[in-house]
Design an enzyme around this catalytic site. Structure first.
Site, PDB file in Angstrom:
ATOM      1  N   SER A 131      12.897  -4.914   3.313  1.00 32.55           N
ATOM      2  CA  SER A 131      12.140  -6.045   3.871  1.00 32.55           C
ATOM      3  C   SER A 131      10.955  -6.421   2.978  1.00 32.55           C
ATOM      4  CB  SER A 131      11.715  -5.778   5.318  1.00 32.55           C
ATOM      5  OG  SER A 131      10.976  -4.602   5.407  1.00 32.55           O
ATOM      6  N   ASP A 175       4.428  -0.435   1.170  1.00 32.29           N
ATOM      7  CA  ASP A 175       5.704  -0.970   0.678  1.00 32.29           C
ATOM      8  C   ASP A 175       5.490  -2.214  -0.181  1.00 32.29           C
ATOM      9  OD1 ASP A 175       6.628   1.026   2.235  1.00 32.29           O
ATOM     10  OD2 ASP A 175       7.530  -0.253   3.776  1.00 32.29           O
TER      11      ASP A 175
HETATM   12  C1  GLA Z   1       7.157   2.319   6.382  1.00 34.34           C
HETATM   13  C2  GLA Z   1       5.969   1.379   6.396  1.00 34.34           C
HETATM   14  C3  GLA Z   1       4.878   1.844   5.419  1.00 34.34           C
HETATM   15  C4  GLA Z   1       4.523   3.308   5.661  1.00 34.34           C
HETATM   16  C5  GLA Z   1       5.782   4.175   5.743  1.00 34.34           C
HETATM   17  C6  GLA Z   1       5.489   5.588   6.124  1.00 34.34           C
HETATM   18  O1  GLA Z   1       7.787   2.285   5.149  1.00 34.34           O
HETATM   19  O2  GLA Z   1       6.376   0.071   6.070  1.00 34.34           O
HETATM   20  O3  GLA Z   1       3.749   1.021   5.550  1.00 34.34           O
HETATM   21  O4  GLA Z   1       3.735   3.453   6.799  1.00 34.34           O
HETATM   22  O5  GLA Z   1       6.733   3.640   6.656  1.00 34.34           O
HETATM   23  O6  GLA Z   1       4.742   6.221   5.145  1.00 34.34           O
END
Ligand code: GLA
Length: 394
Positions: A131, A175
C-alpha cells in the site's frame, strides 16, 4: 515487465498513449524495530527491488481513470476530480485516489484529470508495504505528469495521512519513509519522532536476507493494529502522571523498569515493555552492523521476534512456525517476523550456500504444521521511489 509492455497495455485500455515517462516505488522489509514508529521510536527498514510501476497521462477534462494490471478483472475505475471521496467499491484504487485528493488539499495545482496504469509485483497483504508502494508511486507520478515540485518528505507524509485518515489504518511513518527514501544496498535508521535518519550499508558478504511469506493474508484495517496503537496510548497516559515524556519511544529501559507500575493494565504494560526494549535493540542493531558483528545482529532479530510474540502478541501460529523452524537450520544468523505481523512475512539472514537447504527444510515444517506452502524470496535491497525511464514510448 518492461515499460514498453506497460505502454502497450495503457494504449489498449485507455485508447491513448501514456507520457514517455515511467515511475517505480519499491516495497520494504524492516530489519528490526517493529511497532516502534507510531511510538516515536526507531525503525531500521530497507526498500526492496519488488515494487509498483506506474505510467500515466494528463487529460483535458476532469475525469480520473485508474487501471491496475493486478486487478484486471475489476476493469477501469473512473471518477471525477470533484468527487475523490473514499469508496468501498473502488477497492485498491482508493490509494491513488487518496493521494490525488491529499495533494489537492495541500494546495498543489491538479486541475486536469489523468489516466494512470499500475503494475505491481509485491505480494499484496504480505506485510511488504504494497500500500505504501502504490501511494508513493502515485505521488511521484503526479508530481511528474503535472509538473510539480514536491519535497520528498512531503509526499511521504501525505502517504501516511492517506493511510491514517482516508483508508483508516493508524500506521506510523515507517513504510512510506522506507519506500520514499530507500537506497540500494542500504537500510535506513530512522528516528520516527524527529525524522532524523541515516543510511547504513548492508554488506552481508556470505549471507543473504531471505523473505518468507507465510501466505496468510491480512488487512491492517481488519486487524488488531489500531487496537495495539490504542493500548500504547493508554500506557503513555498512565506514565505521564509521573514521567515527562511525549511518547513511549523516549523511555530508556531503566526508566521503564522504574516506572512500569504506573501502567495499571497488565496487557498495556507488556505492550510498553516490547516498545521500550525493541527501541533499544534497534539502536544496538545498528552498532552491531557497523562493527560487522552479524551474529550479534541476528541475536537481536531473534529477541525481537520473541518480544513480538510474547509481549506485543502480533505473531500468530504461521509466523511463529516459520521463525522457529528457521532458527533450527544450519547457517542461520537470525529470523523474525517483519512488518505489522498477524500473518504476512518473516525475514531470515542465512548463509548463502545453505539457502536452498534452508528453504526446503523450513517449508517442510511449515507445510506439515499449517497445511500449505510458504513462499521464499531472496531480498535484494534497491532504491526508493523514483522515475525509472523516459523511454516508455518511442
Ligand atoms: C505496519 C505499519 C508501520 C509499522 C509496522 C510495524 O507496516 O504500516 O507503520 O507500524 O506495521 O512496525
Amino acid at each position: 515487465m518492461n515499460t514498453q509492455e506497460l505502454a502497450n497495455v495503457f494504449q489498449e485500455k485507455f485508447g491513448t498513449p501514456p507520457l514517455p515517462r515511467s515511475f517505480f516505488a519499491p516495497g520494504r522489509i524492516n530489519l528490526i524495530g517493529e511497532h516502534t514508529d507510531y511510538n516515536g521510536g526507531h525503525v531500521f527498514p530497507a526498500s526492496i527491488s519488488l515494487g509498483t510501476y506506474a505510467i500515466g497521462n494528463k487529460r483535458n477534462d476532469k475525469r480520473l481513470r485508474l487501471y491496475s494490471m493486478n486487478f484486471a478483472q475489476m476493469g477501469i475505475m473512473e471518477c471525477d476530480l470533484s468527487d475523490l471521496s473514499f469508496n468501498d467499491n473502488h477497492d485498491w484504487a482508493n490509494y491513488p485516489k487518496g493521494m490525488l485528493l491529499y495533494l489537492q488539499k495541500s494546495g498543489y495545482d491538479i486541475s486536469h484529470g489523468a489516466d494512470i496504469l499500475f503494475f505491481g509485483n509485491i505480494p499484496s497483504g504480505a506485510g511488504l508495504s504494497s500500500s505504501a508502494s502504490i501511494e508513493m508511486v502515485t505521488g511521484i507520478l503526479l508530481e511528474g505528469i503535472y509538473d510539480l515540485t514536491i519535497d520528498r518528505l512531503k509526499i511521504i507524509q501525505l502517504g501516511q495521512m492517506v493511510e491514517n485518515e482516508y483508508i483508516g489504518v493508524n500506521s506510523g511513518i515507517m513504510d512510506q519513509f522506507a519506500v520514499g527514501k530507500g537506497m540500494k544496498d542500504h537500510a535506513i535508521l530512522l528516528n520516527c519522532k524527529t525524522l532524523e535518519y541515516q543510511y547504513a550499508p548492508i554488506s552481508l558478504k556470505k549471507h543473504a536476507v531471505i523473505i518468507i511469506n507465510s501466505n496468510k493474508q491480512r488487512t491492517l484495517s481488519g486487524s488488531k493494529y489500531n487496537e495495539r496503537r490504542k493500548q500504547c496510548e493508554l500506557a503513555l497516559k498512565d506514565l505521564q502522571t509521573e514521567c515527562h515524556i511525549d511518547s513511549l519511544g523516549e523511555l530508556t529501559i531503566e526508566e521503564f523498569e522504574k516506572h512500569k507500575h504506573l501502567i495499571t493494565n497488565i496487557t498495556n504494560r507488556k505492550r510498553t515493555k516490547h516498545i521500550v526494549y525493541e527501541n533499544a535493540r534497534t539502536l544496538e542493531a545498528l552498532d552491531k552492523l557497523r562493527m560487522g558483528d552479524l551474529q550479534g545482529f541476528g541475536k537481536l532479530m531473534n529477541e525481537s521476534h520473541i518480544s513480538l510474540k510474547d509481549d506485543y502478541e502480533v505473531t500468530g501460529l504461521e509466523l511463529d512456525t516459520i521463525v522457529q523452524a528457521a532458527w533450527k537450520q544450519e547457517g542461520i544468523l537470525g529470523a523474525r517476523m517483519t512488518g505489522a505481523g498477524f500473518g504476512g512475512c518473516a525475514i531470515a539472514i542465512v548463509e548463502k550456500n545453505k539457502v536452498e537447504d534452508f528453504k526446503k527444510k523450513v517449508n517442510a515444517i511449515y507445510h506439515r504444521t499449517i497445511g500449505y506452502d510458504a513462499t521464499f524470496y531472496t531480498a535484494s535491497i534497491g532504491d526508493g521511489a523514483k522515475e525509472i525511464s523516459k523511454e516508455v514510448v518511442q
